[in-house]
Design a protein around this motif. Structure first.
Motif, PDB file in Angstrom:
ATOM      1  N   GLN A  16     -18.120  58.600 -27.291  1.00 36.01           N
ATOM      2  CA  GLN A  16     -18.552  60.063 -27.805  1.00 36.01           C
ATOM      3  C   GLN A  16     -19.549  60.898 -26.790  1.00 36.01           C
ATOM      4  O   GLN A  16     -20.040  60.254 -25.818  1.00 36.01           O
ATOM      5  CB  GLN A  16     -19.499  59.559 -28.893  1.00 36.01           C
ATOM      6  CG  GLN A  16     -18.655  59.361 -30.291  1.00 36.01           C
ATOM      7  CD  GLN A  16     -19.585  59.185 -31.414  1.00 36.01           C
ATOM      8  OE1 GLN A  16     -20.560  58.102 -31.347  1.00 36.01           O
ATOM      9  NE2 GLN A  16     -19.716  59.791 -32.444  1.00 36.01           N
ATOM     10  N   TRP A  17     -18.948  62.092 -26.776  1.00 34.78           N
ATOM     11  CA  TRP A  17     -20.031  63.085 -25.814  1.00 34.78           C
ATOM     12  C   TRP A  17     -21.331  62.781 -26.341  1.00 34.78           C
ATOM     13  O   TRP A  17     -21.684  62.763 -27.481  1.00 34.78           O
ATOM     14  CB  TRP A  17     -19.359  64.362 -25.951  1.00 34.78           C
ATOM     15  CG  TRP A  17     -18.197  64.406 -25.129  1.00 34.78           C
ATOM     16  CD1 TRP A  17     -16.934  64.953 -25.709  1.00 34.78           C
ATOM     17  CD2 TRP A  17     -18.015  64.710 -23.685  1.00 34.78           C
ATOM     18  NE1 TRP A  17     -16.208  65.324 -24.752  1.00 34.78           N
ATOM     19  CE2 TRP A  17     -16.896  64.869 -23.476  1.00 34.78           C
ATOM     20  CE3 TRP A  17     -19.072  64.545 -22.679  1.00 34.78           C
ATOM     21  CZ2 TRP A  17     -16.231  65.101 -22.081  1.00 34.78           C
ATOM     22  CZ3 TRP A  17     -18.471  64.362 -21.385  1.00 34.78           C
ATOM     23  CH2 TRP A  17     -17.096  64.845 -20.912  1.00 34.78           C
ATOM     24  N   CYS A  18     -22.390  63.235 -25.261  1.00 31.75           N
ATOM     25  CA  CYS A  18     -23.655  62.932 -25.658  1.00 31.75           C
ATOM     26  C   CYS A  18     -24.595  64.308 -25.066  1.00 31.75           C
ATOM     27  O   CYS A  18     -23.776  64.459 -23.792  1.00 31.75           O
ATOM     28  CB  CYS A  18     -24.182  61.726 -25.384  1.00 31.75           C
ATOM     29  SG  CYS A  18     -25.825  61.303 -26.404  1.00 31.75           S
ATOM     30  N   PRO A  19     -25.409  64.814 -25.591  1.00 28.57           N
ATOM     31  CA  PRO A  19     -26.089  65.678 -24.904  1.00 28.57           C
ATOM     32  C   PRO A  19     -27.228  64.982 -24.259  1.00 28.57           C
ATOM     33  O   PRO A  19     -27.520  63.772 -24.243  1.00 28.57           O
ATOM     34  CB  PRO A  19     -26.877  66.614 -25.843  1.00 28.57           C
ATOM     35  CG  PRO A  19     -26.728  65.888 -27.335  1.00 28.57           C
ATOM     36  CD  PRO A  19     -25.716  64.741 -27.103  1.00 28.57           C
ATOM     37  N   VAL A  20     -28.206  65.721 -23.269  1.00 29.32           N
ATOM     38  CA  VAL A  20     -29.388  64.962 -23.009  1.00 29.32           C
ATOM     39  C   VAL A  20     -30.473  65.246 -23.612  1.00 29.32           C
ATOM     40  O   VAL A  20     -30.716  66.424 -24.162  1.00 29.32           O
ATOM     41  CB  VAL A  20     -29.418  65.525 -21.197  1.00 29.32           C
ATOM     42  CG1 VAL A  20     -28.632  64.613 -20.430  1.00 29.32           C
ATOM     43  CG2 VAL A  20     -29.413  66.740 -20.983  1.00 29.32           C
ATOM     44  N   ALA A  21     -31.405  64.297 -23.466  1.00 28.24           N
ATOM     45  CA  ALA A  21     -32.607  64.426 -24.173  1.00 28.24           C
ATOM     46  C   ALA A  21     -33.602  65.638 -23.677  1.00 28.24           C
ATOM     47  O   ALA A  21     -34.411  66.275 -24.499  1.00 28.24           O
ATOM     48  CB  ALA A  21     -33.336  63.143 -24.352  1.00 28.24           C
ATOM     49  N   ARG A  76     -21.537  52.618 -27.492  1.00 30.88           N
ATOM     50  CA  ARG A  76     -23.008  51.734 -27.563  1.00 30.88           C
ATOM     51  C   ARG A  76     -22.303  50.241 -28.139  1.00 30.88           C
ATOM     52  O   ARG A  76     -21.561  50.122 -28.755  1.00 30.88           O
ATOM     53  CB  ARG A  76     -23.778  52.185 -28.812  1.00 30.88           C
ATOM     54  CG  ARG A  76     -24.696  53.363 -28.048  1.00 30.88           C
ATOM     55  CD  ARG A  76     -25.723  53.889 -28.928  1.00 30.88           C
ATOM     56  NE  ARG A  76     -26.027  55.562 -28.610  1.00 30.88           N
ATOM     57  CZ  ARG A  76     -26.753  55.533 -27.544  1.00 30.88           C
ATOM     58  NH1 ARG A  76     -27.449  54.537 -27.152  1.00 30.88           N
ATOM     59  NH2 ARG A  76     -27.169  56.825 -27.408  1.00 30.88           N
ATOM     60  N   HIS A 128     -31.627  63.482 -32.554  1.00 34.97           N
ATOM     61  CA  HIS A 128     -30.319  64.358 -32.281  1.00 34.97           C
ATOM     62  C   HIS A 128     -30.119  65.003 -31.144  1.00 34.97           C
ATOM     63  O   HIS A 128     -28.936  65.167 -30.714  1.00 34.97           O
ATOM     64  CB  HIS A 128     -30.591  65.580 -33.270  1.00 34.97           C
ATOM     65  CG  HIS A 128     -30.246  65.124 -34.825  1.00 34.97           C
ATOM     66  ND1 HIS A 128     -29.098  64.437 -35.413  1.00 34.97           N
ATOM     67  CD2 HIS A 128     -31.180  65.169 -35.793  1.00 34.97           C
ATOM     68  CE1 HIS A 128     -29.515  64.143 -36.415  1.00 34.97           C
ATOM     69  NE2 HIS A 128     -30.530  64.484 -36.769  1.00 34.97           N
ATOM     70  N   ARG A 129     -31.059  65.183 -30.080  1.00 37.79           N
ATOM     71  CA  ARG A 129     -31.100  65.586 -28.966  1.00 37.79           C
ATOM     72  C   ARG A 129     -30.498  64.523 -28.024  1.00 37.79           C
ATOM     73  O   ARG A 129     -30.031  65.091 -26.742  1.00 37.79           O
ATOM     74  CB  ARG A 129     -32.320  66.082 -28.515  1.00 37.79           C
ATOM     75  CG  ARG A 129     -32.597  67.231 -29.029  1.00 37.79           C
ATOM     76  CD  ARG A 129     -34.214  67.750 -28.519  1.00 37.79           C
ATOM     77  NE  ARG A 129     -34.509  67.775 -26.917  1.00 37.79           N
ATOM     78  CZ  ARG A 129     -34.300  68.930 -26.434  1.00 37.79           C
ATOM     79  NH1 ARG A 129     -33.982  69.890 -27.049  1.00 37.79           N
ATOM     80  NH2 ARG A 129     -34.608  68.926 -25.132  1.00 37.79           N
ATOM     81  N   MET A 130     -30.580  63.289 -28.298  1.00 35.40           N
ATOM     82  CA  MET A 130     -29.936  62.246 -27.322  1.00 35.40           C
ATOM     83  C   MET A 130     -28.808  61.559 -27.745  1.00 35.40           C
ATOM     84  O   MET A 130     -28.440  60.440 -27.214  1.00 35.40           O
ATOM     85  CB  MET A 130     -30.994  61.342 -27.131  1.00 35.40           C
ATOM     86  CG  MET A 130     -31.981  60.780 -27.964  1.00 35.40           C
ATOM     87  SD  MET A 130     -33.279  59.613 -27.702  1.00 35.40           S
ATOM     88  CE  MET A 130     -32.123  58.207 -27.519  1.00 35.40           C
ATOM     89  N   LEU A 131     -28.423  61.398 -29.116  1.00 37.84           N
ATOM     90  CA  LEU A 131     -27.166  60.663 -29.667  1.00 37.84           C
ATOM     91  C   LEU A 131     -26.220  61.693 -30.010  1.00 37.84           C
ATOM     92  O   LEU A 131     -26.543  62.855 -30.217  1.00 37.84           O
ATOM     93  CB  LEU A 131     -27.816  60.127 -30.958  1.00 37.84           C
ATOM     94  CG  LEU A 131     -29.004  59.151 -31.035  1.00 37.84           C
ATOM     95  CD1 LEU A 131     -29.423  58.803 -32.305  1.00 37.84           C
ATOM     96  CD2 LEU A 131     -28.773  57.885 -30.317  1.00 37.84           C
ATOM     97  N   PRO A 132     -24.790  61.093 -29.722  1.00 42.44           N
ATOM     98  CA  PRO A 132     -23.715  61.734 -30.052  1.00 42.44           C
ATOM     99  C   PRO A 132     -23.988  62.396 -31.656  1.00 42.44           C
ATOM    100  O   PRO A 132     -24.543  61.422 -32.494  1.00 42.44           O
ATOM    101  CB  PRO A 132     -22.870  60.650 -29.970  1.00 42.44           C
ATOM    102  CG  PRO A 132     -23.333  59.586 -29.180  1.00 42.44           C
ATOM    103  CD  PRO A 132     -24.704  59.638 -29.249  1.00 42.44           C
ATOM    104  N   GLY A 133     -23.328  63.547 -31.733  1.00 36.80           N
ATOM    105  CA  GLY A 133     -23.550  63.891 -33.160  1.00 36.80           C
ATOM    106  C   GLY A 133     -22.956  63.174 -34.287  1.00 36.80           C
ATOM    107  O   GLY A 133     -21.849  62.462 -34.046  1.00 36.80           O
TER     108      GLY A 133
END
Lengths: 338, 313
Positions: free
Chosen positions: A50-55, A74, B71-76
């Protein structure tokens, strides 16, 4: 000293200009856009990725979309250490030979004697006994536990109130793929956990890297897209070359398949002509078949021009390559499942 | 022959960033304070590995205690959240001598109170709550810790079970449900209407006279075939407390192995006295070799700046 080196490498990562010209057919390198396309394909085909944003915004790579900063899967299981693959590594040897043709320097493989193996096994054993000592330190707690045992017994065990999944040697890995600007290829990071969900130390993680790569390309570093997480990365300096080799192999395979297909097509055509000769009334049907065959043929030619492997399939092949680096980590299980 | 219902217990997985943050907080904020700290954990609901236990994860972000941070660090849409408490003790002796039985029972009673006060209906995530007991040896980068997932012991029989094969239809229903129910605390535990559409748990009413089954659903984090995750246990206890003895549960999984369980509460004294007595509480996590004892993370090589420098050659 190392700080300087790692700062230098992050500086390099920062300074290297991002190119947008596609060269993956000739160099094995990809652009950020192609990385995103390949990531989309991978996560579509294999939804464990899955694609993920950075924190944190400061970690963001601006040339990648905000919601597509890196790919993650994961808790991928690993039941066996790479050490146990050392002696029967036929597949790896195969990989090696091909790489050799392309000038991969394999300084370690053949030098890895039995003595080395034993030493490494011994190291692994030591680690284990170390854990046992730890257990003894808290033996008294263990005894205390019998006090709470009745409750737990009642709750958990009567006719198997819970499923126990005792798999001590099982490890879980979080795998990450980012885009490396300096090498213009995907870069792999591994973060491991033992059967108890405790983070693995770098040394323990190295046990899961095939020996050929362990000393050359596996590096300990803080994952640059995560906060405070030490990972083992597969250094991407040779990725482009390997990917080129793998793609040309795939091309050869596809070409032989194409030859077979062409043969089959010729048969079809002959049949089509026969049909035409036999039944005039079905002329249109015959034409259709012709067009069909030609259509297929054209597509094949286009594919060939595209280097057979489309760029969005790049990461699937990349993972096949990574599977040879980390033979014990079953990220391929998804492919069996589908 | 009806079969007794089983559950797959939670397994904890702790990111090294959790310990790093814990060390920081111990030095700068908690100091000698051993009172309970609020944390937030998450569990993956999109695991595809076969026979995987539900994995509860904590990381440095857990101390921020807000699902937005995750939510900012996990895939949606890959995880749901579980509220937790952390008690960080100052010495190993304290850690060893602490009355763990009483500690767990107390957190169970707190959950039981939320049944009474109906708080749980507006905050169903409580059903999956957890506790962490820890002692951090900061000099050696060694962490002793023990997770518990307080859970009530009530007894249920499986009348029947069946696999739900309409994956796409249910995927769509869950998507729609998540779009209408934006509160993360409410996403996992729900009621089902006659058309299998999820409804908020706050619609649950006390009903002692009911003869037919109540229909409910959970989003499951285990991939063991036909065995639901640990937190269904507390959900069933809640339903029992509200007077429901027959329950039809949709155990929904994103990997396509969703199933239905048709359950009845047994006529045991625990079940019958649910309103009077707090049921027994269980839930200390077992280690991978099946023993009940704390875990020890020796993270010198991951956290110590000296070791890191040595390794990074």
């Amino acid at each position: 000293m190392n700080n300087i080196r790692s700062r230098f490498s992050s500086l390099r990562e920062y300074l290297t200009p991002v190119t947008h010209t596609s060269t993956f057919k000739t160099t094995g390198e990809i652009t950020p856009e192609e990385f995103v396309a390949a990531g989309d394909y991978l996560s579509y085909k294999f939804p464990t990725w899955q694609w993920c944003p950075v924190a944190d915004d400061s970690l963001e790579k601006t040339f990648l979309p905000k919601d597509r900063q890196f790919l993650v899967t994961r808790k991928v299981p690993s039941y066996q250490r790479a050490l146990s693959y050392l002696n029967g590594g036929a597949e790896e040897d195969d990989e090696e030979d091909v790489a050799d043709e392309d000038g991969w320097t394999t300084t370690h493989t053949h030098m890895l004697k039995k003595g080395d193996n034993e030493k490494e096994v011994a190291v692994a054993k030591n680690d284990h006994s170390h854990e046992l000592i730890n257990d003894q330190e808290i033996q008294d707690i263990d005894d205390d536990d019998f006090d709470i045992e009745p409750v737990v017994e009642d709750g958990k065990n009567p006719s198997g109130g819970v499923v126990s999944s005792s798999q001590e040697s099982r490890r879980n890995y979080d795998l990450y793929i980012t885009y490396s600007t300096s090498y213009r290829v995907p870069k792999m990071y591994l973060v491991g956990f033992d059967a108890d969900g405790i983070p693995l130390t770098p040394d323990q993680m190295f046990e899961d890297i095939s020996a050929d790569y362990r000393d050359k390309t596996a590096t300990i570093e803080k994952a640059p897209f995560l906060q405070n997480t030490t990972s083992v990365s597969i250094h991407p300096c040779r990725h482009a070359t390997v990917m080129k080799v793998l793609m040309s192999r795939a091309q050869i395979a596809a070409q032989s398949r194409k030859a077979e297909a062409a043969e089959a097509a010729t048969k079809d055509i002959t049949q089509g002509i026969n049909k035409l000769g036999l039944k005039d009334s079905e002329e249109t049907g015959g034409d259709d078949e012709w067009e069909d065959v030609q259509g297929v043929g054209n597509n094949k030619e286009e594919d060939e021009e595209d280097g057979v492997i489309r760029v969005d399939q790049y990461l699937v092949i990349f993972l096949k390559f990574i599977a040879s680096v980390t033979p014990g980590i079953y990220h391929d299980y998804t492919m069996d499942a589908l | 022959m009806p079969e007794k219902l089983k559950f797959v217990p939670f397994h904890s997985s702790v990111d090294s960033s959790f310990f790093q943050k814990l060390s920081e907080l111990k030095l700068d904020k908690f100091k000698l304070d051993t009172s309970s700290q609020v944390i937030l954990a998450y569990y993956n609901i999109k695991l595809f590995t076969k026979n995987s236990a539900p994995l509860i994860n904590v990381s440095g972000t857990s101390f921020e205690n807000h699902s937005n941070e995750f939510h900012r660090m996990l895939p949606g849409g890959s995880a749901l959240f579980a509220p937790g408490n952390l008690v960080n003790l100052n010495t190993k002796e304290q850690f060893q001598e602490m009355d763990k039985n009483a500690y767990l029972q107390a957190s169970g009673e707190k959950l039981y109170q939320s049944f009474k006060s109906k708080e749980v209906l507006t905050n169903p995530a409580l059903l999956a709550s957890l506790n962490v007991l820890s002692f951090s040896d900061l000099k050696k980068f060694k962490f002793y810790y023990w997770f518990s997932f307080p859970s009530f012991y009530t007894e249920w029989m499986i009348n029947s079970s069946r696999i739900e094969s309409a994956k796409e239809e249910f995927d769509h229903k869950i998507q729609t449900w998540w779009q209408t129910e934006t509160n993360d605390n409410k996403k996992n535990f729900f009621l089902l209407d006659a058309d299998n559409n999820p409804i908020a748990l706050s619609e649950l009413v006390l009903d002692d006279k009911r003869n037919d089954s109540i229909r409910v659903g959970i989003i499951d984090a285990s991939t063991y075939p036909m065995i639901p995750s640990w937190y269904l246990r507390n959900f069933l206890t809640l339903l029992l407390y509200y007077g429901y003895t027959k329950v039809e549960v949709l155990v929904y999984r994103f990997n396509g192995s969703s199933f239905w369980l048709d359950l009845s509460a047994m006529d045991s004294s625990i079940n019958l006295n649910i309103r009077q007595n707090v049921p027994k509480v269980t839930g200390w996590e077992k280690t991978s070799n099946g023993s009940l004892q704390p875990k020890i993370a020796d993270l010198q090589s991951l956290l110590s700046p000296v070791s890191l420098a040595e390794q990074a050659v």
